[in-house]
Design an enzyme around this catalytic site. Sequence first.
Site, short mmCIF file in Angstrom:
data_model
loop_
_atom_site.label_atom_id
_atom_site.label_comp_id
_atom_site.label_asym_id
_atom_site.label_seq_id
_atom_site.Cartn_x
_atom_site.Cartn_y
_atom_site.Cartn_z
N ALA A 1 0.88 -1.20 -0.12
CA ALA A 1 0.19 0.07 -0.12
C ALA A 1 0.75 1.21 -0.17
CB ALA A 1 -0.97 0.07 1.37
N SER A 2 2.23 1.15 -0.20
CA SER A 2 2.74 2.34 -0.15
C SER A 2 2.87 3.12 -1.41
CB SER A 2 4.28 1.93 0.10
OG SER A 2 4.97 1.39 -0.62
N ARG A 3 2.28 2.61 -2.51
CA ARG A 3 2.08 3.47 -3.80
C ARG A 3 1.38 2.68 -4.68
NH1 ARG A 3 7.53 1.46 -7.07
NH2 ARG A 3 6.64 -0.08 -8.08
N ASN B 1 6.81 -8.95 4.12
CA ASN B 1 7.17 -9.24 2.66
C ASN B 1 5.97 -10.49 2.43
OD1 ASN B 1 7.88 -10.56 0.13
ND2 ASN B 1 10.07 -10.57 0.51
N VAL B 2 4.98 -10.23 1.64
CA VAL B 2 3.99 -11.10 1.44
C VAL B 2 4.40 -12.76 1.05
CG1 VAL B 2 2.19 -9.51 1.18
CG2 VAL B 2 3.19 -10.64 -1.04
N ASN C 1 -3.46 -6.70 -2.49
CA ASN C 1 -2.87 -6.20 -3.74
C ASN C 1 -1.29 -6.26 -4.11
OD1 ASN C 1 -2.84 -3.27 -5.42
ND2 ASN C 1 -1.31 -3.06 -3.87
N SER D 1 -6.07 -9.02 -12.55
CA SER D 1 -5.60 -8.30 -13.73
C SER D 1 -6.52 -9.03 -14.85
CB SER D 1 -4.21 -8.52 -13.92
OG SER D 1 -3.71 -7.88 -15.12
N TYR E 1 2.74 -13.97 -14.87
CA TYR E 1 2.20 -13.05 -14.14
C TYR E 1 0.61 -13.48 -14.44
CZ TYR E 1 0.20 -8.16 -13.28
OH TYR E 1 -0.78 -7.10 -12.68
N LYS F 1 -2.08 -14.19 -11.72
CA LYS F 1 -3.36 -13.49 -11.65
C LYS F 1 -4.65 -14.58 -12.01
CE LYS F 1 -1.77 -9.63 -10.47
NZ LYS F 1 -2.07 -8.93 -9.18
P1 NAI Z 1 3.12 -0.83 -8.22
O1 NAI Z 1 4.29 -1.47 -8.43
O2 NAI Z 1 3.32 0.61 -8.18
O3 NAI Z 1 2.66 -1.44 -6.56
C1 NAI Z 1 2.91 -2.65 -6.25
C2 NAI Z 1 3.12 -2.52 -4.59
O4 NAI Z 1 3.31 -3.99 -4.18
C3 NAI Z 1 4.32 -1.64 -4.27
O5 NAI Z 1 4.03 -1.17 -3.30
C4 NAI Z 1 5.48 -2.78 -3.86
O6 NAI Z 1 6.27 -2.47 -2.92
C5 NAI Z 1 4.33 -3.99 -3.29
N1 NAI Z 1 4.98 -5.17 -3.21
C6 NAI Z 1 5.54 -5.76 -4.05
N2 NAI Z 1 5.89 -7.02 -3.74
C7 NAI Z 1 5.75 -7.27 -2.34
C8 NAI Z 1 5.94 -8.19 -1.43
N3 NAI Z 1 6.38 -9.13 -1.50
N4 NAI Z 1 5.18 -7.89 -0.09
C9 NAI Z 1 4.76 -6.57 0.19
N5 NAI Z 1 4.57 -5.68 -0.74
C10 NAI Z 1 5.22 -5.77 -2.12
O7 NAI Z 1 1.92 -1.43 -8.92
P2 NAI Z 1 0.56 -1.13 -9.14
O8 NAI Z 1 0.28 -0.86 -10.62
O9 NAI Z 1 -0.21 -0.37 -7.91
O10 NAI Z 1 -0.16 -2.74 -8.68
C11 NAI Z 1 -0.92 -3.05 -7.79
C12 NAI Z 1 -1.55 -4.37 -8.06
O11 NAI Z 1 -2.38 -4.10 -9.21
C13 NAI Z 1 -0.54 -5.66 -8.31
O12 NAI Z 1 -1.15 -6.78 -7.82
C14 NAI Z 1 -0.75 -5.40 -9.84
O13 NAI Z 1 -0.37 -6.69 -10.59
C15 NAI Z 1 -2.13 -5.09 -10.11
N6 NAI Z 1 -2.47 -4.74 -11.34
C16 NAI Z 1 -2.11 -3.50 -12.08
C17 NAI Z 1 -2.13 -3.25 -13.08
C18 NAI Z 1 -1.60 -1.96 -13.76
O14 NAI Z 1 -1.88 -1.61 -14.83
N7 NAI Z 1 -1.07 -0.79 -12.86
C19 NAI Z 1 -3.23 -3.64 -14.09
C20 NAI Z 1 -3.72 -4.94 -13.55
C21 NAI Z 1 -3.24 -5.54 -12.09
#
Ligand code: NAI
Length: 248
Positions: free
Chosen positions: A13-15, A63-64, A90, A142, A155, A159
């Site tokens: 949830a940090s970004r 870390n999930v 998420n 996704s 991926y 998903k």
């Molecule tokens: P992002 O890369 O900006 O954020 C992902 C977040 O997950 C980051 O804060 C990261 O630090 C955290 N993260 C990664 N690995 C982790 C772990 N092992 N433990 C805890 N936290 C972890 O990506 P975004 O775009 O915000 O994606 C969020 C979710 O939405 C993801 O599951 C992504 O697959 C999904 N998604 C995103 C799409 C897009 O177009 N941006 C489209 C479809 C799905």
Amino acid sequence: MSLQGKIAVVTGASRGIGRAVALRLGSMGAQVLVNYVSRPDAAREVAAAINQAGAQAEICAFNVADTEATTAAFKKILDDHGRIDILVNNAGITRDGLLVKMEENRWDEVLATNLKGAFTCTKAVSRAMMKQRWGRIVNISSVIGFVGNAGQANYAAAKAGLIGLTRSMARELAARNITVNGVAPGFILTDMTKNLSATISEKIRSEIPLGVLGTAEDVAGAVAYLVSDDARYVTGQFIHVNGGMYMG
Ligand code: NAI
């Protein structure tokens, strides 16, 4: 749609989308646990924004993909707060590449975070939610999990796995008044997608009937609905937030 008195955990949830979801749940009155893995500063900023808007939030690092650390973190949250009402799975990563060239570790990493991570978090909250006889779990899948994508076999598999996990958990937990649903975003502008070339972005945009890319807030809106009382009779479902790119 008040979430007053509810405790919500949002992973990653940090970004990006997780951040928008955390802010949205906070704005609905939930107390939000902002999970992060590597950027405490960013997570603190999210928690501060929630606090500033009048709700409570705190950060929690885990870390999930690390089952032991994640399980321990959820135990601590339950010890501290006595309950967890909402879980949004998420956290996600991409490690793209064509399957013939894909290193095994890139497959494993994506599955460990995007799919097994959701399993671990769901398992960690399920018993408490069952005792409470109330819970809301939302998995962020996704469009790629529904249609596949060349260069994203890992991926897409993770998903798509979330779809099966969501529907199975929905069936297992329904009798205890716990709903389990998913959101399947299409192409959303976040850090995850910002590095795509202009050509690829344009090609994707041309395939979106609404003609624009989505925002993290668009996804947060769907999550907000699924955790609200308006969705109390909705379980095992996916909301496609994709501008019409795929109509499931
Ligand atoms: P992002 O890369 O900006 O954020 C992902 C977040 O997950 C980051 O804060 C990261 O630090 C955290 N993260 C990664 N690995 C982790 C772990 N092992 N433990 C805890 N936290 C972890 O990506 P975004 O775009 O915000 O994606 C969020 C979710 O939405 C993801 O599951 C992504 O697959 C999904 N998604 C995103 C799409 C897009 O177009 N941006 C489209 C479809 C799905």
